[in-house]
Design a protein around this motif. Structure first.
Motif, PDB file in Angstrom:
ATOM      1  N   GLY A 104       0.317  -2.538  10.281  1.00 36.40           N
ATOM      2  CA  GLY A 104      -0.010  -1.682  11.413  1.00 36.40           C
ATOM      3  C   GLY A 104      -0.250  -0.237  11.046  1.00 36.40           C
ATOM      4  N   TYR A 105      -0.222   0.071   9.733  1.00 37.18           N
ATOM      5  CA  TYR A 105      -0.440   1.468   9.353  1.00 37.18           C
ATOM      6  C   TYR A 105      -1.897   1.686   8.932  1.00 37.18           C
ATOM      7  N   HIS A 106      -2.352   0.931   7.905  1.00 39.65           N
ATOM      8  CA  HIS A 106      -3.729   1.139   7.452  1.00 39.65           C
ATOM      9  C   HIS A 106      -4.510  -0.161   7.309  1.00 39.65           C
TER      10      HIS A 106
ATOM     11  N   ASP B 263       0.726  12.701   4.115  1.00 40.10           N
ATOM     12  CA  ASP B 263      -0.055  11.483   3.816  1.00 40.10           C
ATOM     13  C   ASP B 263      -0.706  10.951   5.092  1.00 40.10           C
ATOM     14  N   ASN B 264       0.114  10.879   6.128  1.00 36.81           N
ATOM     15  CA  ASN B 264      -0.353  10.314   7.399  1.00 36.81           C
ATOM     16  C   ASN B 264      -1.582  11.053   7.907  1.00 36.81           C
TER      17      ASN B 264
ATOM     18  N   PRO C 249      -9.775  -2.924   4.715  1.00 33.67           N
ATOM     19  CA  PRO C 249     -11.084  -2.320   4.966  1.00 33.67           C
ATOM     20  C   PRO C 249     -11.551  -1.453   3.797  1.00 33.67           C
ATOM     21  N   LEU C 250     -12.737  -1.725   3.322  1.00 34.02           N
ATOM     22  CA  LEU C 250     -13.395  -0.960   2.255  1.00 34.02           C
ATOM     23  C   LEU C 250     -12.696  -1.050   0.898  1.00 34.02           C
ATOM     24  N   GLN C 251     -11.679  -1.930   0.765  1.00 33.63           N
ATOM     25  CA  GLN C 251     -10.951  -2.003  -0.492  1.00 33.63           C
ATOM     26  C   GLN C 251     -11.128  -3.364  -1.165  1.00 33.63           C
TER      27      GLN C 251
ATOM     28  N   LEU D 190      -5.042   4.695  -3.179  1.00 35.19           N
ATOM     29  CA  LEU D 190      -6.432   4.285  -2.985  1.00 35.19           C
ATOM     30  C   LEU D 190      -7.296   5.505  -2.697  1.00 35.19           C
ATOM     31  N   ASN D 191      -8.594   5.260  -2.610  1.00 33.76           N
ATOM     32  CA  ASN D 191      -9.479   6.366  -2.272  1.00 33.76           C
ATOM     33  C   ASN D 191      -9.125   6.962  -0.902  1.00 33.76           C
ATOM     34  N   ILE D 192      -8.727   6.108   0.054  1.00 30.91           N
ATOM     35  CA  ILE D 192      -8.354   6.651   1.368  1.00 30.91           C
ATOM     36  C   ILE D 192      -7.106   7.518   1.288  1.00 30.91           C
ATOM     37  N   ASP D 193      -6.311   7.316   0.242  1.00 28.38           N
ATOM     38  CA  ASP D 193      -5.094   8.113   0.081  1.00 28.38           C
ATOM     39  C   ASP D 193      -5.345   9.404  -0.675  1.00 28.38           C
TER      40      ASP D 193
ATOM     41  N   HIS E 258       0.836  -1.205   0.000  1.00 19.64           N
ATOM     42  CA  HIS E 258       0.000   0.000   0.000  1.00 19.64           C
ATOM     43  C   HIS E 258       0.869   1.253   0.000  1.00 19.64           C
ATOM     44  N   ARG E 259       1.603   1.484   1.106  1.00 20.82           N
ATOM     45  CA  ARG E 259       2.405   2.706   1.188  1.00 20.82           C
ATOM     46  C   ARG E 259       3.850   2.457   1.623  1.00 20.82           C
TER      47      ARG E 259
ATOM     48  N   ASP F  22      -4.951  10.817   5.858  1.00 21.24           N
ATOM     49  CA  ASP F  22      -5.649   9.528   5.831  1.00 21.24           C
ATOM     50  C   ASP F  22      -5.714   8.988   7.255  1.00 21.24           C
TER      51      ASP F  22
ATOM     52  N   THR G 168      -7.446   6.715   8.540  1.00 18.41           N
ATOM     53  CA  THR G 168      -7.710   5.299   8.815  1.00 18.41           C
ATOM     54  C   THR G 168      -6.549   4.701   9.600  1.00 18.41           C
ATOM     55  N   HIS G 169      -5.407   5.339   9.564  1.00 15.58           N
ATOM     56  CA  HIS G 169      -4.269   4.793  10.313  1.00 15.58           C
ATOM     57  C   HIS G 169      -4.527   4.843  11.819  1.00 15.58           C
TER      58      HIS G 169
ATOM     59  N   ASP H   7     -12.170   3.005   9.627  1.00 22.29           N
ATOM     60  CA  ASP H   7     -11.877   2.480   8.292  1.00 22.29           C
ATOM     61  C   ASP H   7     -13.041   1.695   7.691  1.00 22.29           C
TER      62      ASP H   7
END
Lengths: 350, 350, 350
Positions: B70-72, C152-153, B86-88, C323-326, B52-53, C156, C158-159, C174
């Motif tokens: 542990g990040y998203h 970024d953090n 989640p949601l993806q 992603l959309n969350i990003d 992801h990141r 988003d 959701t982290h 999330d």
């Protein structure tokens, strides 16, 4: 192998005598990684690299005056030739580099050039280290800065006003002009201040020397740079009007600040500092008190020099100023540069 | 990707089983940055990089046998394919590299080559780890030195005389010749010393084994190197004149020094050391005592190896000696080198 | 001099006002090594490099509003021109770079471009910093990661579910979709969660705000990115069914998470974090409690970001997912990138 920042054919202080005990000492001097140890013929220095498997000989031990590798027991001679190894014939083993070292005046002197070119007559003559009329105490600092920044530091004592404000600094230092002279490859910068009050460190010295520390004094600083990188500073105060530097012993407190500045790498050095004095010579406790005080004062320079070095590395193209107060350092650097160029010319021709 | 310093198609110990708890463990093995975790199908290993990141998955957690970032919250499968987030919809997400790992004998074994080439039949057979007649205790060290320097170290025990003088070292080791043989890609170096006094560590083991530790003994060291980089050393002492290595159990104290040497990078490695013994097998306290003693002894090698590595990096062109005492390491390196070249030939042809 | 990772012509927070005391402060901002100090005309910033011998001016002191070099006493003006030096005429001395800085809202703002281009009208308007209806507390972290990873953090959240599981994280974050919009160069990402239980941090805030923390709430997060790199997040909970974000003050606990993210180098930044709130405004102890709690929560991100940075440096060619969350971070980076390119075009044409 030739470095452009320091002279090769010269003696540098590599260690204080007391640092070389029954154990070997590993140290980098003038970009050479060496190990110092006490052989039967005095202190010896060879590369810190066992020709067997590359282990550092400085992790070994000294037995009957020989340096024994602490990994598999190869016995190394002072000349860099392996002498023995259990169950092995060492005649054909490769040698390592040996260096010329001399123990004198309480220091170990290291010749940074070829061993065969080492010339003991070029060792400095240090009267204070030989005479019973003097006492000496000192220490060592490792500093991450070009050794020439320390020469600059010591040849321009106006920094005392700022860096050492609470001990030896005083406003009169940078309000008094200095005079720089060169004679026989020695650079001298001197400053004489008259009718001032002694700063705290000197008040203490006056008191120890049975002088009234509240009186006005004449104060002097005579910095002498000697090749390759030694600075000796005659410093003192005399009760005002008694001739200053030339005043009789019972009217003054005087000493010599002794500085041997030894390159480790191009951007780091070993700083051997100390003070030689002619009062309270038999008082070992006084030696300790002065050493502690001086160590604290000289420790104030470390951070400044290391951050100065970082700044110079970040901005390599910036030209620094060379003011009259910098004349001592500037002239010292010129003498060093001239010697380095002479060495490189000889090398190119050879 | 191919490294020229170690074999790829082989099993290396990546961790002790107990290091992989309910949390993931990040570790670099053979230049691969991996994360180890307990999945429902046993221990798994994937790249320590969330697609992801780019977060390290080793900072995540394990949930129902899955590794969760542990990040998203991306959920990573053992095969390196994202399983959920989640949601993806994760079907199109890029995969990361998965590795073959096996848990056996109390260790986690890592195949440094392609997962598909991993062959469990190539795992070593460790009798002492399977049988109730043996007890084992050990530990792990991180060492900033090429893993082959540790192989050299263990295949030439004359260093015990110097590095471990107060425990297992004794002069008779480097006064006794050794014999090196190679058979089926196993290098064996053995040394037998007769009618000597046991050094402190072995005196303690004799005492624990109800033998009179003041008696003369025969002592042996049989170092076995196995590809890719394991060294097992049969060591022991027997009351003199009872057949030495072949003496009956009630006349000797014997054990196996177990060494798994796993490259981390080209100039660092993980050192899994331990001792397997056949006496006091049920005595957990004895296991702790031996582990502590061995850990202390093996810790004495760290500084030597790390400084040796620094010396070799400083002088990359110097050729080291290869004496008879070095034969074990030299032959082990030859076996390694031959395998690496074979792998590279296959790769070039493929 | 032009960096491709951040905008030059913009104001960045360089320090909290309280960090600049009577002593100068050395700090690197946007790859510029500067020293901040309080002059008579307010805070000033110049290069941390004395033109005399390259000493860091940050080791000096402030006298009568002037910055004095702590090595040899050169007195530096706010404009980068040497003003005086004992016994010297400084007119011809070289100047150093001076920077535009403004003290406002309790922060020191630094213009990373040419001083002459600095435009105070571009400073953000921070209502919470001016009004008595708000209280603020915050701190500073140094983080070894590209400042954009922090953007970024924060864009988003959701982290929070993973990194801050025990305080502000909860599964509903999330599981709830977010919406991203851009207007007037401000990126907004918002998420509204209804009929949920407040997580521990918000329960505490409800309690402090005299609300029953056991009740169901509506929770919101509205992240706003402002150029060059500021993120302000409206966060809060309201008793369920009272309009959420729009609920009256006595039904909610709300605050603004304030983040100023200032590049230090290309791979490190200064993170100024804080919280502005409209409840318990006069309660200084509450400010401390919140600051401590927030500092602990935000400290949980450090290791993740620094290890993420290491991963990205190890695998520079890997493309990360967007992603959309990003979307918040992605859009923020696009705005930044567009500004940087515009600056470089102007520079090339100029």
């Amino acid at each position: 192998m030739t470095s452009s920042t320091f002279i090769r054919n010269a003696w540098y202080v590599a260690a204080q005598s007391g640092e070389i005990t029954d154990k070997p000492l590993g140290r980098t001097i003038c970009n050479e990684k060496i190990v110092l140890f006490r052989s039967l013929d005095g202190i010896a220095a060879v590369e810190d690299f066992c020709p067997h498997r590359g282990a550092p000989l400085s992790l070994g031990f000294v037995q009957d005056g020989s340096l024994v590798c602490g990994y598999h027991g190869l016995e190394m001679g002072c000349n860099g030739k392996p002498q023995a190894m259990p169950l092995q014939r060492v005649q054909g083993f490769p040698c390592i580099k040996a260096y010329a070292v001399v123990e004198k005046y309480g220091f170990v002197w290291f010749w940074a050039g070829d061993k065969d070119d080492a010339d003991e007559s070029l060792l400095p003559h240090l009267e204070w280290a030989e005479s019973d009329e003097w006492a000496y105490g000192g220490g060592i600092y490792h500093i991450n800065a070009d050794y020439r920044l320390m020469i600059d530091n010591l040849m321009d004592l106006t920094h005392e006003t700022y860096v050492h404000a609470s001990s030896i600094g005083q406003k009169e230092i940078d309000e008094t002009t200095s005079k720089t002279t060169i004679k026989n490859e020695v650079v001298t910068l001197e400053r004489h201040m008259e009718n001032i009050y002694a700063p705290p460190f000197w008040q203490k010295c006056m008191h120890l020397n049975h002088l009234d520390s509240e009186q006005l004094v004449d104060r002097w600083q005579r910095c002498h740079f000697h090749l390759p990188s030694n600075v000796h500073i005659e410093v003192g105060v005399a009760l005002a009007g008694n001739g200053g530097y030339h005043a009789p012993d019972d009217k003054k407190a005087a000493s010599i600040v002794v500085d041997f500045i030894t390159p480790e790498t191009d951007t780091s050095h070993w700083y051997f500092w100390g003070m030689a004095r002619r009062f309270g010579v038999d008082d070992a406790n006084l030696t300790d008190v002065i050493r502690e005080g001086q160590g604290k004062i000289f420790g104030e320079d470390l951070d400044m020099l290391e951050q100065q070095q970082q700044n110079l590395l970040k901005y390599p193209d910036r030209k620094l100023l060379m003011l009259n107060i910098d004349a001592g350092g500037v002239q010292a650097r010129k003498l060093i540069e001239r010697k380095i160029q002479a060495e490189q010319t000889v090398q190119a021709e050879g």
